[in-house]
Scaffold this motif. Structure first.
Motif, PDB file in Angstrom:
ATOM      1  N   LYS A 161       0.062  14.597 -19.114  1.00  0.00           N
ATOM      2  CA  LYS A 161       0.464  13.360 -19.043  1.00  0.00           C
ATOM      3  C   LYS A 161       0.812  13.017 -17.505  1.00  0.00           C
ATOM      4  CE  LYS A 161       2.675  13.211 -23.575  1.00  0.00           C
ATOM      5  NZ  LYS A 161       4.088  13.208 -24.137  1.00  0.00           N
ATOM      6  N   MET A 162       1.135  14.039 -16.793  1.00  0.00           N
ATOM      7  CA  MET A 162       1.574  13.942 -15.351  1.00  0.00           C
ATOM      8  C   MET A 162       0.244  13.556 -14.536  1.00  0.00           C
ATOM      9  SD  MET A 162       3.858  17.421 -14.800  1.00  0.00           S
ATOM     10  CE  MET A 162       4.016  17.062 -13.013  1.00  0.00           C
ATOM     11  N   MET A 163      -1.040  14.150 -15.058  1.00  0.00           N
ATOM     12  CA  MET A 163      -2.222  14.042 -14.320  1.00  0.00           C
ATOM     13  C   MET A 163      -2.743  12.425 -14.566  1.00  0.00           C
ATOM     14  SD  MET A 163      -4.076  15.676 -12.466  1.00  0.00           S
ATOM     15  CE  MET A 163      -5.098  14.591 -11.418  1.00  0.00           C
ATOM     16  N   THR A 164      -2.461  12.199 -15.777  1.00  0.00           N
ATOM     17  CA  THR A 164      -2.821  10.726 -16.394  1.00  0.00           C
ATOM     18  C   THR A 164      -2.068   9.714 -15.472  1.00  0.00           C
ATOM     19  OG1 THR A 164      -3.256  11.482 -18.572  1.00  0.00           O
ATOM     20  CG2 THR A 164      -2.881   9.083 -18.172  1.00  0.00           C
ATOM     21  N   ALA A 165      -0.795   9.832 -15.389  1.00  0.00           N
ATOM     22  CA  ALA A 165      -0.015   9.158 -14.384  1.00  0.00           C
ATOM     23  C   ALA A 165      -0.366   9.164 -12.952  1.00  0.00           C
ATOM     24  CB  ALA A 165       1.603   9.533 -14.502  1.00  0.00           C
ATOM     25  N   ALA A 166      -0.830  10.086 -12.425  1.00  0.00           N
ATOM     26  CA  ALA A 166      -1.272  10.189 -11.173  1.00  0.00           C
ATOM     27  C   ALA A 166      -2.464   9.732 -10.717  1.00  0.00           C
ATOM     28  CB  ALA A 166      -1.262  11.796 -10.704  1.00  0.00           C
ATOM     29  N   VAL A 167      -3.498   9.773 -11.791  1.00  0.00           N
ATOM     30  CA  VAL A 167      -4.596   9.150 -11.585  1.00  0.00           C
ATOM     31  C   VAL A 167      -4.621   7.585 -11.725  1.00  0.00           C
ATOM     32  CG1 VAL A 167      -7.017   9.080 -12.729  1.00  0.00           C
ATOM     33  CG2 VAL A 167      -5.915  11.141 -12.405  1.00  0.00           C
ATOM     34  N   ILE A 168      -3.705   7.072 -12.568  1.00  0.00           N
ATOM     35  CA  ILE A 168      -3.658   5.729 -12.598  1.00  0.00           C
ATOM     36  C   ILE A 168      -2.991   5.056 -11.082  1.00  0.00           C
ATOM     37  CG2 ILE A 168      -2.146   3.880 -13.723  1.00  0.00           C
ATOM     38  CD1 ILE A 168      -2.525   5.435 -16.459  1.00  0.00           C
ATOM     39  N   MET A 169      -1.975   5.881 -10.664  1.00  0.00           N
ATOM     40  CA  MET A 169      -1.454   5.205  -9.504  1.00  0.00           C
ATOM     41  C   MET A 169      -2.377   5.484  -8.310  1.00  0.00           C
ATOM     42  SD  MET A 169       1.415   4.066  -8.608  1.00  0.00           S
ATOM     43  CE  MET A 169       2.480   4.712  -9.998  1.00  0.00           C
ATOM     44  N   THR A 170      -2.991   6.593  -8.494  1.00  0.00           N
ATOM     45  CA  THR A 170      -4.376   6.653  -7.208  1.00  0.00           C
ATOM     46  C   THR A 170      -5.314   5.399  -7.355  1.00  0.00           C
ATOM     47  OG1 THR A 170      -4.014   8.933  -7.274  1.00  0.00           O
ATOM     48  CG2 THR A 170      -5.872   7.943  -6.164  1.00  0.00           C
ATOM     49  N   ILE A 171      -5.894   5.267  -8.909  1.00  0.00           N
ATOM     50  CA  ILE A 171      -6.890   4.052  -8.833  1.00  0.00           C
ATOM     51  C   ILE A 171      -6.346   2.895  -8.426  1.00  0.00           C
ATOM     52  CG2 ILE A 171      -7.955   2.802 -10.771  1.00  0.00           C
ATOM     53  CD1 ILE A 171      -8.127   5.387 -12.333  1.00  0.00           C
ATOM     54  N   HIS A 190       0.676  -1.115   0.033  1.00  0.00           N
ATOM     55  CA  HIS A 190      -0.062  -0.106  -0.072  1.00  0.00           C
ATOM     56  C   HIS A 190       0.887   1.321   0.122  1.00  0.00           C
ATOM     57  CE1 HIS A 190      -2.102   3.246   1.907  1.00  0.00           C
ATOM     58  NE2 HIS A 190      -1.235   3.272   2.959  1.00  0.00           N
ATOM     59  N   ASP A 191       1.921   1.136   0.918  1.00  0.00           N
ATOM     60  CA  ASP A 191       2.482   2.391   1.056  1.00  0.00           C
ATOM     61  C   ASP A 191       3.690   2.776  -0.432  1.00  0.00           C
ATOM     62  OD1 ASP A 191       3.252   4.470   3.039  1.00  0.00           O
ATOM     63  OD2 ASP A 191       5.102   4.079   2.616  1.00  0.00           O
ATOM     64  N   MET A 192       4.139   1.719  -0.906  1.00  0.00           N
ATOM     65  CA  MET A 192       4.709   1.931  -2.171  1.00  0.00           C
ATOM     66  C   MET A 192       3.746   2.645  -3.329  1.00  0.00           C
ATOM     67  SD  MET A 192       6.562  -1.821  -2.255  1.00  0.00           S
ATOM     68  CE  MET A 192       7.542  -1.420  -3.835  1.00  0.00           C
ATOM     69  N   ILE A 193       2.631   2.160  -3.344  1.00  0.00           N
ATOM     70  CA  ILE A 193       1.619   2.737  -4.216  1.00  0.00           C
ATOM     71  C   ILE A 193       1.202   4.117  -4.111  1.00  0.00           C
ATOM     72  CG2 ILE A 193      -0.408   2.368  -5.643  1.00  0.00           C
ATOM     73  CD1 ILE A 193      -0.087  -0.538  -5.104  1.00  0.00           C
ATOM     74  N   LYS A 209       2.584   6.417  -1.741  1.00  0.00           N
ATOM     75  CA  LYS A 209       3.525   7.436  -1.683  1.00  0.00           C
ATOM     76  C   LYS A 209       3.710   7.863  -3.078  1.00  0.00           C
ATOM     77  CE  LYS A 209       4.659   8.080   2.679  1.00  0.00           C
ATOM     78  NZ  LYS A 209       3.544   7.187   3.413  1.00  0.00           N
ATOM     79  N   ALA A 210       3.944   6.825  -4.173  1.00  0.00           N
ATOM     80  CA  ALA A 210       4.226   7.359  -5.467  1.00  0.00           C
ATOM     81  C   ALA A 210       3.010   8.178  -6.089  1.00  0.00           C
ATOM     82  CB  ALA A 210       4.351   6.212  -6.432  1.00  0.00           C
ATOM     83  N   SER A 211       1.686   7.775  -5.539  1.00  0.00           N
ATOM     84  CA  SER A 211       0.622   8.725  -6.053  1.00  0.00           C
ATOM     85  C   SER A 211       0.788  10.046  -5.552  1.00  0.00           C
ATOM     86  CB  SER A 211      -0.730   8.046  -5.679  1.00  0.00           C
ATOM     87  OG  SER A 211      -1.725   8.881  -5.722  1.00  0.00           O
ATOM     88  N   LEU A 212       1.111  10.143  -4.144  1.00  0.00           N
ATOM     89  CA  LEU A 212       0.897  11.550  -3.608  1.00  0.00           C
ATOM     90  C   LEU A 212       2.147  12.642  -4.044  1.00  0.00           C
ATOM     91  CD1 LEU A 212      -0.143  10.394  -0.003  1.00  0.00           C
ATOM     92  CD2 LEU A 212      -1.038  12.227  -1.293  1.00  0.00           C
ATOM     93  N   PHE A 213       3.229  11.906  -4.255  1.00  0.00           N
ATOM     94  CA  PHE A 213       4.492  12.469  -4.675  1.00  0.00           C
ATOM     95  C   PHE A 213       4.281  13.209  -6.082  1.00  0.00           C
ATOM     96  CE2 PHE A 213       7.243  10.856  -1.151  1.00  0.00           C
ATOM     97  CZ  PHE A 213       7.620  11.899  -0.756  1.00  0.00           C
ATOM     98  N   MET A 214       3.523  12.394  -6.753  1.00  0.00           N
ATOM     99  CA  MET A 214       3.140  12.683  -8.127  1.00  0.00           C
ATOM    100  C   MET A 214       2.142  13.872  -8.195  1.00  0.00           C
ATOM    101  SD  MET A 214       2.243   9.194 -10.358  1.00  0.00           S
ATOM    102  CE  MET A 214       3.607   7.919 -10.803  1.00  0.00           C
ATOM    103  N   LEU A 215       1.019  13.859  -7.468  1.00  0.00           N
ATOM    104  CA  LEU A 215       0.197  14.947  -7.191  1.00  0.00           C
ATOM    105  C   LEU A 215       0.860  16.322  -6.881  1.00  0.00           C
ATOM    106  CD1 LEU A 215      -2.814  12.516  -5.702  1.00  0.00           C
ATOM    107  CD2 LEU A 215      -2.795  13.780  -8.034  1.00  0.00           C
TER     108      LEU A 215
END
Length: 492
Positions: free
Chosen positions: A446-456, A334-337, A339-345
């Motif tokens: 592109k940044m937003m797409t990646a962040a949304v995918i990671m959050t999903i 959970h934390d790996m995924i 944290k990647a999402s939050l740093f992206m956002l």
């Protein structure tokens, strides 16, 4: 046998991709395509390997046709396969995120090369069954991280890289020392074989000394108290994509190494080793909470949240029951995924506003509602609001702590959730509400797409927790019942 040979592919494919990237010269667009394709192929192989291990059990490869314990082995049990899959997925999405965030100057030189070499080291560390090669793969991803730390050459990067390199070089020296001491008394480097022999050692004091050395090394890598002093500054310095990779992945290798070595070598070493780990884990949570409350800088708030998560995961290891290890592994993935999402956002917010201090930002919800909604979901997931992904790991850890009499530990873990909630909601309310200004348009799709995918992905990991429970249960088996790991390699 074919599947056994596939174990090496998540290691050699990124390495080959990195070599190809070196040969491409100054062609950033072509480098994007090659890096993304290499990571995608690695992900496909990792998915196949993951399902094979789930359906058929642990597989291993004896390099050089030597038999265990004399050969160098690569081992893919459920825990290794799960971590390789998660790491490769995060790296793939982060490469896509980098297309709009890292900058052409860094892309032109060795950014993607370093990322792929880092993926090589990470996947190797999760897969190796040999303690010395764990050190080798640590060095592979650390050397790559040194390049990523200084690439671009800003003043703060150069300042913090000196501290980062010195700390890691020192801890690596102690890592070699600890391996040498263990080898001198056990006579083997194969982790399964070492686990089998270690109980027969008459003088357990040398094993306790080795345990303390390993804790020192891996606690430094994971950013645990009191060895976290390098982490906030070093992780703050590089650009967001690099920070996201470091925060999501690098500290977790130290956590994985603690899980693997503690279960195989030191779980029977007595109260002294147990108490050291527990005290360090709880102090890591406490000091992480203090840092998360003290700052108004978005990057530093989430960086200190890394420490909180590491402490919680290690509490699961210390309790060392089935529920506790299941909770620890749930929370690790959970934390790996997340944290990647939050740093992206946060990277998107910084790109739009050119600010990191939340007191200088406001009113973004009017112009960026998707960004605000995605951040809110990611924040709730980090906190562990059910049914999001952070809930299940903490539930199992707290349940195990209560059942085993670790009442203070359970209370600290629960209170840390309130601190995490306050820290991430503080960012949300300050950045997206209140008075703000109209910020100039920035290309962020592109940044937003990646962040949304990671959050999903984070949301799905929580919503599908019951479906994924058999996977996590199998992954935890080799930790709380390490004899299953030993037997799977045919060691007697």
């Amino acid at each position: 046998m074919m599947m056994n040979n596939l174990i090496v592919f998540p290691i050699i494919i990124p390495a080959i991709t990195a070599i190809i990237l070196i040969c491409l010269g100054k062609q950033p667009i072509l480098k994007r395509m090659v890096a993304f394709t290499g990571a995608l192929i690695t992900l496909i192989v990792s998915i196949y390997q993951f399902f094979h291990v789930f359906n058929h059990g642990t597989v291993y490869l004896e390099l050089g046709n030597w038999k265990v314990p004399y050969s160098i082995v690569l081992v893919s049990d459920m825990l290794s396969a799960l971590l390789v899959l998660t790491t490769t997925f995060i790296t793939l999405i982060m490469i896509y995120y980098s297309f709009q965030s890292i900058g052409v100057d860094r892309e032109t030189y060795y950014y993607y090369t370093s990322v792929m070499f880092m993926l090589t080291g990470l996947n190797g560390a999760f897969t190796t069954g040999d303690i010395f090669n764990l050190f080798v793969f640590f060095e592979v991803f650390l050397i790559s991280s040194y390049v990523l730390m200084i690439i671009g050459g800003t003043k703060i990067q150069l300042q913090e890289s000196i501290k980062y390199i010195l700390v890691n070089v020192t801890s690596s020296a102690f890592f070699v020392l600890a391996i040498g001491m263990l080898y001198s008394v056990i006579g083997s480097l194969n982790m399964a074989d070492m686990s089998n022999r270690i109980a027969s050692i008459k003088d357990q004091n040398i094993i306790i000394i080795c345990a303390v050395l390993f804790i020192f090394v891996f606690a430094t890598k994971a950013g645990m108290f009191p060895l976290y002093f390098w982490l906030p500054g070093a992780y703050y310095a590089p650009p967001i994509p690099i920070l996201a990779l470091f925060g999501a992945l690098l500290t977790k290798v130290g956590v994985y190494a603690l899980y693997r070595t503690y279960s195989l070598f030191f779980s029977q070493s007595g109260e002294f080793v147990h108490n050291i780990l527990l005290i360090l884990a709880l102090l890591t949570i406490i000091f992480g909470c203090i840092g998360a409350l003290a700052y108004y800088d978005m990057k530093k708030i989430i960086i200190y949240n890394i420490m909180i998560a590491v402490g919680v995961i290690i509490v699961g290891l210390v309790i060392y029951t089935k529920d506790a290890t299941i909770g620890g592994i749930y929370y690790l993935i959970h934390d790996m995924i997340i944290k990647a999402s939050l740093f992206m956002l946060i990277g998107i917010i910084i790109k739009i506003t050119q600010q990191t201090d939340i007191r200088n930002i406001g009113g973004m919800i009017k112009h960026y509602p998707l960004l605000g909604f995605t951040y809110f979901i990611a924040a709730l997931s980090l906190v562990g609001i059910p049914p999001l992904s952070g809930f299940y790991g903490k539930y199992f850890i707290v349940k195990a702590a209560m059942n085993e009499g670790y009442i203070i530990s359970a209370i600290i873990v629960l209170l840390s959730s309130l601190i995490v909630l306050f820290s991430v909601i503080k960012i949300f309310l300050s950045v997206f509400f209140g008075k703000g200004e109209i910020y100039p348009h920035q290309p962020i799709h592109k940044m937003m797409t990646a962040a949304v995918i990671m959050t999903i992905a984070a949301v799905l990991f929580g919503v599908m927790s019951e479906t994924l429970y058999p996977v996590v249960e199998k992954a935890a088996l080799s930790i709380h019942a390490p004899e299953t790991y030993v037997k799977s390699l045919g060691v007697k």
